[in-house]
Scaffold this motif. Structure first.
Motif, mmCIF file in Angstrom:
data_model
loop_
_atom_site.group_PDB
_atom_site.id
_atom_site.type_symbol
_atom_site.label_atom_id
_atom_site.label_comp_id
_atom_site.label_asym_id
_atom_site.label_seq_id
_atom_site.Cartn_x
_atom_site.Cartn_y
_atom_site.Cartn_z
ATOM 1 N N TRP A 318 0.897 -1.134 -0.030
ATOM 2 C CA TRP A 318 -0.057 -0.153 -0.022
ATOM 3 C C TRP A 318 1.050 1.203 -0.189
ATOM 4 O O TRP A 318 2.035 1.260 0.432
ATOM 5 C CB TRP A 318 -0.780 -0.162 1.301
ATOM 6 N N GLY A 396 -6.133 6.349 6.147
ATOM 7 C CA GLY A 396 -6.749 5.528 5.153
ATOM 8 C C GLY A 396 -8.189 5.426 4.950
ATOM 9 O O GLY A 396 -8.777 5.424 4.118
ATOM 10 N N PRO A 398 -11.739 8.164 7.186
ATOM 11 C CA PRO A 398 -12.173 9.233 8.193
ATOM 12 C C PRO A 398 -11.940 8.349 9.407
ATOM 13 O O PRO A 398 -12.349 7.303 9.438
ATOM 14 C CB PRO A 398 -13.462 9.695 7.844
ATOM 15 N N ASP A 420 -4.321 12.463 12.828
ATOM 16 C CA ASP A 420 -5.358 12.033 11.535
ATOM 17 C C ASP A 420 -4.658 12.583 10.213
ATOM 18 O O ASP A 420 -4.841 13.554 10.070
ATOM 19 C CB ASP A 420 -6.808 12.374 11.959
ATOM 20 N N THR A 421 -4.191 11.752 9.451
ATOM 21 C CA THR A 421 -3.449 12.200 8.336
ATOM 22 C C THR A 421 -4.206 11.826 6.932
ATOM 23 O O THR A 421 -4.348 11.011 6.539
ATOM 24 C CB THR A 421 -2.028 11.595 8.340
ATOM 25 N N GLN A 424 -3.156 10.439 -0.143
ATOM 26 C CA GLN A 424 -3.553 9.455 -1.102
ATOM 27 C C GLN A 424 -2.508 8.950 -1.880
ATOM 28 O O GLN A 424 -1.206 9.531 -1.791
ATOM 29 C CB GLN A 424 -4.459 10.135 -2.262
ATOM 30 N N THR A 425 -2.407 7.948 -2.552
ATOM 31 C CA THR A 425 -1.526 7.326 -3.391
ATOM 32 C C THR A 425 -0.971 8.235 -4.366
ATOM 33 O O THR A 425 0.445 8.547 -4.411
ATOM 34 C CB THR A 425 -1.939 5.785 -4.273
ATOM 35 N N ASP A 515 -12.695 13.378 -2.925
ATOM 36 C CA ASP A 515 -13.283 13.378 -1.698
ATOM 37 C C ASP A 515 -14.252 14.757 -1.347
ATOM 38 O O ASP A 515 -13.848 15.725 -1.686
ATOM 39 C CB ASP A 515 -12.220 13.416 -0.365
ATOM 40 N N ARG A 530 -15.495 9.506 -0.263
ATOM 41 C CA ARG A 530 -15.411 9.560 -1.551
ATOM 42 C C ARG A 530 -16.748 10.376 -2.175
ATOM 43 O O ARG A 530 -17.856 9.898 -1.448
ATOM 44 C CB ARG A 530 -15.151 8.265 -1.945
ATOM 45 N N LYS A 628 -9.998 -0.227 3.730
ATOM 46 C CA LYS A 628 -11.050 0.667 3.274
ATOM 47 C C LYS A 628 -12.222 -0.380 3.018
ATOM 48 O O LYS A 628 -12.147 -1.326 2.305
ATOM 49 C CB LYS A 628 -10.495 1.310 2.032
HETATM 50 C C1 6R9 Z 1 -2.902 7.151 2.077
HETATM 51 C C2 6R9 Z 1 -4.125 6.281 1.573
HETATM 52 C C3 6R9 Z 1 -6.799 7.446 -0.607
HETATM 53 C C4 6R9 Z 1 -8.225 7.932 0.141
HETATM 54 C C5 6R9 Z 1 -8.536 9.266 0.175
HETATM 55 C C6 6R9 Z 1 -9.590 9.384 1.313
HETATM 56 C C7 6R9 Z 1 -9.057 7.956 2.289
HETATM 57 C C8 6R9 Z 1 -7.175 8.321 3.415
HETATM 58 C C9 6R9 Z 1 -7.766 9.573 5.229
HETATM 59 C C10 6R9 Z 1 -8.872 9.517 4.261
HETATM 60 C C11 6R9 Z 1 -10.294 10.427 5.676
HETATM 61 C C12 6R9 Z 1 -8.110 10.423 6.587
HETATM 62 N N1 6R9 Z 1 -8.365 8.625 3.282
HETATM 63 N N2 6R9 Z 1 -6.546 9.103 4.703
HETATM 64 N N3 6R9 Z 1 -10.076 9.995 4.498
HETATM 65 N N4 6R9 Z 1 -9.441 10.777 6.611
HETATM 66 N N5 6R9 Z 1 -7.049 10.626 7.472
HETATM 67 O O1 6R9 Z 1 -4.927 6.023 2.048
HETATM 68 O O2 6R9 Z 1 -4.101 6.304 0.096
HETATM 69 O O3 6R9 Z 1 -5.103 4.013 -0.594
HETATM 70 O O4 6R9 Z 1 -4.894 6.028 -2.223
HETATM 71 O O5 6R9 Z 1 -6.612 6.203 -0.529
HETATM 72 O O6 6R9 Z 1 -8.340 7.261 1.256
HETATM 73 O O7 6R9 Z 1 -10.866 9.043 0.476
HETATM 74 O O8 6R9 Z 1 -9.004 9.778 -0.759
HETATM 75 P P1 6R9 Z 1 -4.986 5.742 -0.730
#
Ligand code: 6R9
Length: 666
Positions: A318, A396, A398, A420-421, A424-425, A515, A530, A628
């Motif tokens: 990932w 990953g 919310p 809480d970070t 995205q990829t 998002d 999303r 997810k």
């Molecule tokens: C790093 C990662 C991206 C999607 C992103 C969003 C969700 C990731 C989040 C979050 C809310 C957070 N997302 N972190 N939503 N709060 N702290 O997850 O990459 O697998 O590409 O997913 O994940 O929807 O657009 P990836």
């Protein structure tokens, strides 16, 4: 999300009523790596700020320009600079006298452990680089890596980077089919794999999937060599023409290897992201900007100090494993835990036992794991000494306010800030997050853009919404670790991310993240899931995240997934799938009363309009390997359709359980 511009403020919300605040601990704030002045400096001169952060790396040739944004959205960062990513992650720490520092405390699932110092890592990466070169791999070639969470996965990635080869890591859990499509799309010349790995207390095989993928591609297969790590010792079919054992090729290779510097924009890796529709997107990251972005954010958000022990539980397959196990932390010279297996093998306290044993101070995991631990109950972590922890991260999805508070209190002993970070990829690096020594955290909010990052929430016309309103999350400025394109498909890169908001205040296009988000009264950001998952009930837009958080705030609920199913009268109706906390009975008679109670609870928290039409109590939810929730599959169940493509599910049996439960309840 609906396309009506006037819609964005009609989003109903319960999250803005959240009023708990957690100030940073005074000692942490006083000694923090990054303080509030970083925002000021970055606002005053963003490019100078990033140029300064680039100073955390060793450059063989200095760059002459920080950013070339003359042809948006195609960015060039640190123009003219040359560097080697593997040298920056390994060699320079040894040269600085830290060769004896542990890079990884590896913990295998069966209980085997191995400590690897930076000096040993340097030798191992050098050997692997020499072995790949001997197999004919040269600068620009693609290498697919299909391995479990073992040190060789990190070594293989760094060995590629060292010789300028581009890696593409494919999740060990993916099928031969998925592997074949990725091998073909990026034209991989070599595959690095293993006989197998361990998961949930049992060995699983990997090599047969590689053989099957190559056979499937037949004459179209670009693969010349397969390098096989022996992990489990299980029998494997061996093709002498293509297959080589890692221990033969790597162990016998020389531990010295002179790294060459590559252009800052030299491709580092391609990571395939399996969107909900269409063929997977090959997201391309390059060298200089990516390393600067991941190293800086890891330093800032985890406040990494030389004595810290950091553990990110993500799989290497990932993006979180790429950015926050391999490149960011190693560029910063961190000591890490690398764990092969699952949290419940051989017992449900495995992770806490590891934290206790290695004195982990910085911990980074996903909300799905936290909710699973809530379901199992606090008596499990309470049985371990977690007092070494000082910062807790989440990524990953919310994080529901209730899960945040549980994480902070039960795991963090009410003393560790939760970061809480959001990223995205595609973004490569963290974009929106609290800073642990600066931010007074709000449970459920990712707070605001990190220094040097521009983020906003806009309506359909691309106009920033006022505080208190919701809309689309956009990134308003290019950033160092941004994706450069989609592998072999510039057009799809432009149309997917950059065409929706083309005229960002005359400064080039804004990046469309896909998002939904909301600004609260203070302007802090709340991620709402999303945009494809947003429901429209009688003309009201409802966010899956908010209804899920309302459900999780009920004391008997551990986890919830919400989808919109088509409904004759309301357009869409809310359907919820709920997992109960352990100890709360899920028997069917108690079930009916509980379902009523939960429906009323949502009505009270958000409003009658959000009251689920249907709530199913389920034992598990369908999730990807990165945790997810796959709402698309739940929508299929809610709308009585055959369940769609499940190839990226972590556990394929789950959908059968859920569909049979749904059939019983109707
Ligand atoms: C790093 C990662 C991206 C999607 C992103 C969003 C969700 C990731 C989040 C979050 C809310 C957070 N997302 N972190 N939503 N709060 N702290 O997850 O990459 O697998 O590409 O997913 O994940 O929807 O657009 P990836």
């Amino acid at each position: 999300m609906s396309t009506r511009a006037d819609d964005s403020s009609s989003m109903l919300s319960n999250l803005s009523t959240e009023n708990r605040r957690f100030e940073p601990p005074a000692a942490l704030a006083a000694a923090a790596n990054v303080k509030a002045d970083a925002y000021v400096a970055a606002d005053a001169d963003r490019l100078a700020f990033w140029a300064e952060q680039a100073g955390r790396l060793d450059w063989e040739t200095p760059f002459t320009e920080v950013l070339d944004w003359s042809n948006p959205p195609f960015a060039k960062w640190f123009v003219g600079g040359r560097l080697n990513a593997s040298y920056n992650c390994v060699d320079r720490h040894v040269l600085a006298g830290n060769g004896d520092k542990v890079a990884f405390h590896f913990v295998g699932e069966p209980g085997d452990t191995r400590d690897i110092t930076y000096a040993q890592l340097k030798d191992e990466v050098s050997r692997a680089a020499n072995a790949l070169t001997a197999l004919g791999v040269v600068e620009g070639d693609l290498v697919a890596i299909y391995l479990p969470m073992i040190p060789e996965a990190v070594v293989a990635m760094l060995a590629c980077a060292r010789i300028g080869a581009v890696h593409t890591v494919v999740f060990g859990g993916f099928s031969a089919e998925a592997l074949a499509s990725r091998i073909e799309d990026c034209n991989a010349k070599v595959v690095v794999t293993s006989d197998g790995g361990y998961r949930r207390g049992a060995p699983f095989a990997l090599k047969p999937a590689v053989d099957e993928a190559i056979a499937k591609l037949g004459s179209r297969s670009p693969v010349d060599h397969v390098l096989v790590v022996r992990r489990t010792g299980q029998a494997v079919a061996f093709n002498d023409a293509t297959d080589t054992w890692w221990h033969d090729a790597v162990d016998s290779a020389s531990p010295s290897h002179e790294p060459t510097a590559f252009d800052a924009e030299h491709p580092l890796y391609v990571m395939y992201s399996s969107g909900t529709t269409g063929k997977p997107k090959g997201i391309l990251h390059t060298t200089g900007g990516y390393l600067v972005g991941t190293a800086y954010t890891h330093h800032a958000v985890f406040d990494l100090k030389p004595t810290d022990v950091y553990w990110c539980t993500a799989d290497i397959g990932w993006v979180t494993g790429h950015s926050y196990i391999v490149y960011g932390p190693l560029a910063n010279g961190a000591t890490q835990v690398l764990y092969e297996g699952t949290p419940d093998s051989p017992h449900q306290g495995r992770w806490w036992e590891i934290i206790q044993r290695y004195g982990v101070t910085l911990f980074y995991t996903a909300p799905t794991a936290i909710r699973t631990f809530m379901k199992w109950g606090r008596s499990i972590p309470d049985g371990f000494d977690l007092s070494s922890l000082r910062i807790l991260g989440s990524v990953g999805e919310p994080i529901n306010p209730e899960a945040y508070v549980w994480y902070r209190s039960v795991i963090g002993g009410d003393r560790c800030p939760v970061v809480d970070t959001w990223w995205q990829t595609e973004t490569g690096q963290m974009m929106i997050s609290p800073l642990p020594g600066v931010t007074a955290g709000k449970p459920g909010s990712a707070m605001k853009a990190l220094p040097g990052i521009g983020a906003d929430v806009v309506d359909d016309a691309g106009v920033p919404v006022p505080n208190g309103s919701g809309g689309y999350l956009v990134l308003t400025q290019p950033w160092p670790a941004m994706l450069r394109t989609l592998w072999g498909d510039d057009e799809r890169f432009v149309s997917t991310y950059w065409e929706k908001f083309p005229h960002g205040a005359g400064r080039g296009p804004w990046y469309f993240a896909g998002d939904g988000a909301k600004k609260d009264a203070d302007g802090d950001l709340w991620l709402l899931g999303r945009v494809d998952d947003v429901m429209n009930v009688s003309g009201h837009r409802l966010s899956t995240t908010e209804i899920e958080s309302a459900l999780v705030s009920h004391p008997r609920v551990a986890e919830a997934a919400v989808v919109g199913a088509s409904d004759e009268t309301t357009g869409q109706a809310v359907c919820a799938y709920v997992i109960l906390r352990q100890g709360s009975d899920s028997g069917s008679s108690a079930g009916e009363d509980l379902v009523q109670e939960l429906r009323n609870h949502v009505a009270k928290e958000i409003g009658a309009i959000a009251k689920p039409r249907q709530i199913l109590i389920v034992p598990e939810l369908p999730k990807t390997r990165s945790g997810k929730i796959m709402r698309r599959l739940l929508r299929d169940v809610a709308e009585n359709r055959a369940v769609g493509d499940t190839t990226t599910l972590s556990d394929s049996g789950i959908m059968d359980l859920i569909t049979s439960g749904a059939a019983k309840s109707t």
